[in-house]
Design a protein around this motif. Structure first.
Motif: not given
Length: 311
Positions: A9-11, A14-17, A155-156, A163-166
């Motif tokens: 979702l975060a990616g 960043f892609y859409k906005i 968003a960042i 990312t850290v959790v993943f």
């Protein structure tokens, strides 16, 4: 796995906005190419308009004027602008050398309505004015730099945290002994041995099961989709409950209970939002299986816990 979907979702955000485009809009010398510029996926621009004329119409939301519509003619094309009060110098009839940072938008129904109203004012047909007008609006009101920066920061941060959790999830999947609950067991001896014993007892010797809680011969275990926590029974020194009253009924029960367990060597276990009967059953089982434990919250128990430096 939740972190993976949040990461996607975060990616996608960043892609859409186009955050970078908003922070560093493309500088254009003249507005004649905005139609092609917009079709190519460019959104934010910075420009200086020679002379703009007030249309007599404003943009309002909830009765508040947020901007004013202006126009100019460039190479035979009527181009419309929506300017903030500061850009329009508080709705001046004519403004020159206007420096604008703006967002390009399809004018849609609002611009169509504006063209219709202006055509009536000019005693012209809406079709005629529309034919010589650009339907891409240069919108200074929508250039919300502060909000864009705030949203970008959120968003960042979301991207970094997920990312850290993943990454942690991948590490825990490869080597479960690195899971924080397992690492805490090092204080009581071999982690592998304790995990192996707890797993064996879960399969063979469960003394009590309530919700996600299990009490086996030697271990107290909370096992859910989100986490696993293990405490050896003989290392638990104090267990008690306390209630919480929910005014807005965010849970099924109006009153829920928090279970607190303190183990030796500064191990703490806190689990909230449980029905009374489940917590009572757990405390009763612990009292029966571990007579040495302090059960329930009293001044005396707190004093003993402090004396023994458990808290």
């Amino acid at each position: 796995m939740y972190s993976f979907f949040v990461l996607l979702l975060a990616g996608f955000v960043f892609y859409k906005i186009p955050f970078y485009d908003a922070l560093k809009p493309t500088v254009i010398e003249e507005p004649s190419g905005i139609e092609e510029f917009y079709k190519n996926g460019n959104t934010y621009i910075e420009m200086t308009a020679d002379t703009l004329y007030y249309t007599g119409y404003d943009y309002t939301e909830n009765g508040k004027i947020l901007g004013s519509y202006y126009y100019n003619l460039y190479d035979g094309t009527c181009i419309f602008y929506l300017l903030t009060p500061s850009q329009s110098k508080q709705k001046a009839e004519e403004i020159s050398q206007v420096h604008i940072k703006a967002k390009l938008q399809n004018g849609g129904k609002l611009l169509t309505k504006l063209i219709k109203e202006m055509a009536q004012d000019l005693s012209w047909t809406a079709q005629g004015l529309s034919a010589v007008s650009s339907h891409i609006l240069i919108n200074g009101v929508e250039y919300l730099l502060f909000k864009t920066v705030c949203f970008m920061i959120v968003a960042i941060l979301l991207l970094i945290v997920t990312t850290v959790v993943f990454i942690n999830w991948i590490i825990y999947s490869i080597n479960p002994l690195t899971y924080p609950a397992c690492l805490k067991l090092r204080r009581y001896g071999s982690v592998k041995r304790q995990i192996r014993e707890a797993e064996k007892e879960l399969n063979q010797n469960i003394l009590l099961k309530r919700e996600n809680f299990y009490i086996t011969e030697h271990y107290f275990i909370e096992w859910s989709k989100d986490q696993i926590r293990i405490l050896p029974l003989n290392k638990m020194v104090w267990a008690y409950k306390h209630s919480s009253f929910h005014h807005f009924r965010i849970h099924k029960e109006k009153v829920t209970y928090t279970l607190r367990i303190i183990g030796s060597k500064s191990i703490y276990f806190v689990s909230s939002f449980h029905p009374k009967e489940n917590v009572d059953a757990i405390l009763e089982c612990l009292k029966r299986e571990q007579p040495h434990m302090l059960i329930g919250y009293t001044r005396k128990n707190e004093s003993l816990a402090r004396k023994n430096k458990w808290i």
